[in-house]
Write an enzyme that holds these catalytic residues in place. Sequence first.
Site, mmCIF file in Angstrom:
data_model
loop_
_atom_site.group_PDB
_atom_site.id
_atom_site.type_symbol
_atom_site.label_atom_id
_atom_site.label_comp_id
_atom_site.label_asym_id
_atom_site.label_seq_id
_atom_site.Cartn_x
_atom_site.Cartn_y
_atom_site.Cartn_z
ATOM 1 C CB CYS A 269 -0.995 -0.014 1.158
ATOM 2 S SG CYS A 269 -0.270 0.127 2.801
ATOM 3 C CG HIS A 331 -4.659 0.196 3.607
ATOM 4 N ND1 HIS A 331 -3.829 -0.568 2.828
ATOM 5 C CD2 HIS A 331 -5.687 0.590 2.785
ATOM 6 C CE1 HIS A 331 -4.325 -0.653 1.598
ATOM 7 N NE2 HIS A 331 -5.448 0.042 1.544
ATOM 8 C CG HIS A 343 -6.646 0.928 -1.809
ATOM 9 N ND1 HIS A 343 -6.801 -0.092 -0.896
ATOM 10 C CD2 HIS A 343 -7.814 0.929 -2.531
ATOM 11 C CE1 HIS A 343 -7.991 -0.658 -1.037
ATOM 12 N NE2 HIS A 343 -8.629 -0.048 -2.023
#
Length: 371
Positions: A269, A331, A343
């Site tokens: 990520c 994240h 993402h």
Amino acid sequence: MELKLRKNFKFYFMLMVMILLSTVFASAAETQGTVLASQGIVRKTNDFNGDVVNSLPIGTRVTILEAKDKWYRVKDSTETIEGWMYSDLLSVDNKEEIKKGIITASVLNVRSEASTDSAIVTKLIEGTEVIVIKGQGDWLQIKLQVNKTAWIHRDFVKVMPNLPSGVILKGDAPLMEYGVENAKKLASFKENDVLYIKHFQNGWYQVVTDNFVEGWMKEEFIELQINVARPISRSGERTSVFSNMSEITSKYIGKKYVWGATGPNTFDCSGFTYYILDTYYGEYLKDKGINLPRTSRDQGTVGTDVSRANLQLGDLVFFNTDSRMGRTITHVGIYIGNGDFVHASSARAKVMISTLSEGYYSTRFLKAVRF
């Protein structure tokens, strides 16, 4: 009576022939193109701030209805999708302007004829892109405006194909004579070499080299590069800088998630956010004095905090994906407008687009930052 019927038949027969011929010629006159990006974004207007109408997958054939600046107004074969696409997302059939040049002199005189004795009609600065029409000895004829041409000396311009560019992803990438596995190998290219993309068909890109050699290369070896660089505003205005974020990130949709990877083919990520911002907006970050960290937790400590209600293109959005009540950043993604963010998802094992407005990520949103 019979003579009259024959005359009427002849008249209607000729009329039908004329209608059919006009239809054929009208169809033949339509310019066609092929989508080169994994997701060819179609917008309502010919700018990066235009609302997204839809996206067309790579290889889709479209009809070119109009050209304006570096945009094409297109429609798909079903005629259900119509709007504007950025030129670097498309290859256009039978494109006449096959060469372009980049000015290499700090300031270059542009002349009315192919001679230093001719009048100077304008001047071009280093880095200016021009369309090259033809060569004549040491001179190149270029297009200035519609129906207006001029000449520049070839010593001060780098000539290349006037096509979207692609970068080689793997070393020893083979260029084949045709788009099939058993075709003759023409050459091989190193990682980060640049080729120019002419067409896409059945998993193969038709490409052109710097010296205008044509061949075919498998999709896995080359990545489309969208030339949407914009000047950085020294006043601090960022809206135009990140207005191309959807186009930039669309190239990576579907790329695999791999923990610890930072691209260009696999990402985790924070590796994805780091790669996009460093590769395409590095100069802007440098101008702002921002040294972007590598991990999601550290990325959340730089920039300016913004509220969820005031998100803008290019903002980083952060989440806790370990616990609904946790406050630790685990994240990160990039906001691309309309409540969506892009993402690299470990759960889905790929780069994807998700929404902030509902569901899983809505309940785990922690903060957002702006650079």
